[in-house]
Design a protein around this motif. Structure first.
Motif, short mmCIF file in Angstrom:
data_model
loop_
_atom_site.label_atom_id
_atom_site.label_comp_id
_atom_site.label_asym_id
_atom_site.label_seq_id
_atom_site.Cartn_x
_atom_site.Cartn_y
_atom_site.Cartn_z
N ARG A 158 41.43 -38.54 17.00
CA ARG A 158 41.70 -37.68 15.85
C ARG A 158 42.47 -36.42 16.25
O ARG A 158 43.20 -35.86 15.43
N ASN A 159 42.28 -35.98 17.49
CA ASN A 159 42.90 -34.74 17.93
C ASN A 159 43.84 -34.91 19.12
O ASN A 159 44.49 -33.94 19.53
N HIS A 160 43.86 -36.10 19.71
CA HIS A 160 44.66 -36.30 20.91
C HIS A 160 45.41 -37.63 20.82
O HIS A 160 45.05 -38.52 20.04
N GLU A 161 46.42 -37.75 21.66
CA GLU A 161 47.08 -39.05 21.85
C GLU A 161 46.32 -39.78 22.95
O GLU A 161 46.31 -39.34 24.10
N VAL A 162 45.68 -40.88 22.59
CA VAL A 162 44.78 -41.57 23.51
C VAL A 162 45.34 -42.92 23.90
O VAL A 162 45.71 -43.74 23.05
N HIS A 163 45.40 -43.16 25.21
CA HIS A 163 45.80 -44.45 25.77
C HIS A 163 44.63 -44.98 26.58
O HIS A 163 44.13 -44.30 27.48
N VAL A 164 44.17 -46.19 26.24
CA VAL A 164 43.03 -46.80 26.91
C VAL A 164 43.53 -47.92 27.81
O VAL A 164 44.22 -48.84 27.35
N PHE A 165 43.17 -47.84 29.09
CA PHE A 165 43.57 -48.85 30.07
C PHE A 165 42.33 -49.70 30.39
O PHE A 165 41.43 -49.26 31.09
N ALA A 166 42.30 -50.92 29.83
CA ALA A 166 41.17 -51.83 30.00
C ALA A 166 41.48 -52.78 31.16
O ALA A 166 42.48 -53.50 31.11
N ARG A 181 45.34 -61.96 30.31
CA ARG A 181 46.76 -61.62 30.45
C ARG A 181 47.05 -60.20 29.99
O ARG A 181 46.42 -59.71 29.05
N PRO A 182 48.00 -59.54 30.62
CA PRO A 182 48.37 -58.19 30.18
C PRO A 182 48.87 -58.21 28.75
O PRO A 182 49.55 -59.14 28.32
N ASP A 183 48.51 -57.17 28.01
CA ASP A 183 48.97 -57.06 26.62
C ASP A 183 48.70 -55.65 26.14
O ASP A 183 48.10 -54.83 26.85
N ARG A 184 49.14 -55.37 24.93
CA ARG A 184 48.95 -54.05 24.35
C ARG A 184 48.69 -54.19 22.86
O ARG A 184 49.28 -55.03 22.20
N TRP A 185 47.74 -53.39 22.34
CA TRP A 185 47.46 -53.39 20.91
C TRP A 185 46.89 -52.04 20.51
O TRP A 185 46.52 -51.22 21.36
N SER A 186 46.78 -51.83 19.21
CA SER A 186 46.22 -50.59 18.67
C SER A 186 44.79 -50.84 18.22
O SER A 186 44.48 -51.88 17.65
N LEU A 187 43.93 -49.85 18.46
CA LEU A 187 42.53 -49.96 18.07
C LEU A 187 41.92 -48.56 17.98
O LEU A 187 42.12 -47.74 18.89
N ALA A 188 41.23 -48.29 16.90
CA ALA A 188 40.50 -47.03 16.71
C ALA A 188 41.40 -45.80 16.89
O ALA A 188 40.96 -44.77 17.38
N GLY A 189 42.66 -45.93 16.52
CA GLY A 189 43.59 -44.82 16.63
C GLY A 189 44.22 -44.64 17.98
O GLY A 189 44.98 -43.68 18.20
N ALA A 190 43.93 -45.54 18.93
CA ALA A 190 44.45 -45.43 20.29
C ALA A 190 45.32 -46.64 20.63
O ALA A 190 45.28 -47.67 19.94
N ILE A 238 45.79 -49.55 23.29
CA ILE A 238 45.04 -50.25 24.32
C ILE A 238 46.04 -50.94 25.25
O ILE A 238 46.89 -51.71 24.79
N HIS A 239 45.93 -50.67 26.53
CA HIS A 239 46.74 -51.34 27.55
C HIS A 239 45.81 -52.27 28.32
O HIS A 239 45.01 -51.82 29.15
N ASN A 240 45.88 -53.57 28.06
CA ASN A 240 45.05 -54.52 28.80
C ASN A 240 45.75 -54.88 30.11
O ASN A 240 46.90 -55.32 30.12
N ILE A 241 45.04 -54.70 31.22
CA ILE A 241 45.64 -54.95 32.53
C ILE A 241 45.59 -56.42 32.90
O ILE A 241 46.56 -56.99 33.36
#
Length: 380
Positions: A32-40, A46-55, A57-60
């Motif tokens: 809500r207050n920050h730009e959040v990138h989540v590295f799972a 397989r590596p992929d990327r998607w949006s979730l909960a406003g962040a 997600i970078h799947n490794i």
């Protein structure tokens, strides 16, 4: 701020299955207050990327996840610099967060969220069972800019290792899990609830043996057990051996939406864990007006005896006696419920986000002060 969170998983694109609910709550509130990138590290193969909960997600994915996670953080940092890198759980996640932060010269935070500081050799659990992991944890935690944990007992474990920890409980999202006042028991069997995966750490063997003692004493109860079965029916077989079939329902995995009505009809949450950093379910129960009896771990230990009742770990007799005591004293049960709800309301998800925000600001100011000092002193 731009934040990087490093997690083992728990951020499935469905938002309901293969997720860690408290982690999604934290991500949503920070976003809500920050730009959040989540590295799972290993949400999917397989590596992929998607949006979730406003962040984002970078799947490794599989194959050298720590090395590739550090590379992914560096690549995203080149697009726009991170202000802080934080791991939720230690171990591989903290190694990635601290290493990447040191490389990029930004603050790092490590949140202890599991069994990173324990060694339960009898069940093969804990981050301190082997000397290599102990050395890695010692180095990583000392290199982190800040270390946090959800409960007092974990902070004490950090202090025993010579590490200062900040207590930051992972609170409940009151908009998704609204408060419900504690209420009197309805006629009929006492409605007990246990919410946890069926596994060795949660020690359902002690729980079932305590329930068998209650049944033998003539206590009228029914226990609903919610959680994924990782023991291939072992607990169901034990329940049958103890003649508890009419006293227990094994409900399996439930989503948060499915869990809420089950929680609302409960009179008492019962936990038997050998170790907990939290647990969140105690907070969820408190918000729903349900008190807890459990082993002396995490929040159960720090809330006892005013907002929960704690018994020694693995003590079947004490657990049975504590449950019987609460069920036989309605005024005590309600006092515990009200006190627990007050504590959980104060330390909700908004409180968690503000606590982390305060740490981010503190670390940013310290980093700026060090940079200015280097400029004044002529250091490189």
């Amino acid at each position: 701020m731009k934040l990087a969170l490093v997690v083992p998983g728990g951020v499935d694109r469905s938002g309901e299955y293969r997720v860690i609910p408290v982690l999604l709550t934290l991500i949503e509130h920070l976003a809500r207050n920050h730009e959040v990138h989540v590295f799972a590290l290993r949400q999917e193969a397989r590596p992929d990327r998607w949006s979730l909960a406003g962040a984002t997600i970078h799947n490794i994915g599989d194959g050298w996840p720590r090395r590739r996670a550090i590379a992914a953080i560096r690549a995203e940092h080149r697009r726009a610099p991170f202000d802080a890198i934080q791991s939720i759980f230690s171990g591989s996640c903290s190694f990635v967060a601290v290493a990447a932060a040191r490389w990029l010269r930004v603050p790092s935070l490590v949140h202890i969220a599991g069994g990173e500081l324990v060694a339960l050799h009898a069940i093969g659990y804990g981050g301190r069972r082997h000397w290599r992991s102990r050395v890695r944890e010692a180095i990583t935690l000392r290199m982190a800019s800040a270390v946090t944990a959800a409960s007092g007992p974990i902070i004490e474990s950090l202090q025993a290792l010579g590490i200062h920890g900040w207590r930051v409980p992972l609170g409940v999202d009151l908009s998704a899990w609204p408060p419900l006042p504690p209420r009197n028991r309805a006629p009929g069997p006492a409605r007990l609830l246990h919410v946890a995966s069926l596994n060795r750490v949660k020690d359902q063997t002690t729980l079932l043996r305590a329930l068998a003692m209650l049944a033998q004493q003539g206590v009228n109860f029914h226990m609903e057990m919610v959680g994924v079965d990782t023991l291939d029916g072992e607990m169901q077989a034990l329940a049958s051996e103890l003649k508890l079939e009419t006293h227990i329902s094994f409900l399996g995995f439930k989503t948060q939406r499915q869990l809420r009505p089950i929680m609302e009809r409960a009179d008492l949450l019962v936990m038997s864990s050998l170790h907990e950093a939290g647990p969140l379910v105690l907070l969820e129960a408190a918000i729903a007006g349900v008190p807890t009896v459990g082993t002396a771990v995490g929040h159960v230990a720090e809330w006892s005896p005013t907002a929960a009742l704690a018994v020694p770990i693995g003590d079947t007799d004490a657990l049975a006696q504590a449950v019987a005591r609460v069920l036989s004293d309605e005024s005590l049960r309600l006092r515990l419920a009200w006190a627990a709800q007050c504590r959980a309301l104060v330390e909700d998800a908004e409180y968690t986000a503000r606590a982390f925000d305060a740490l981010y600001v503190r670390l940013a100011l310290e980093r700026r002060a060090r940079s200015e000092w280097r400029g004044v002193s002529g250091e490189e």
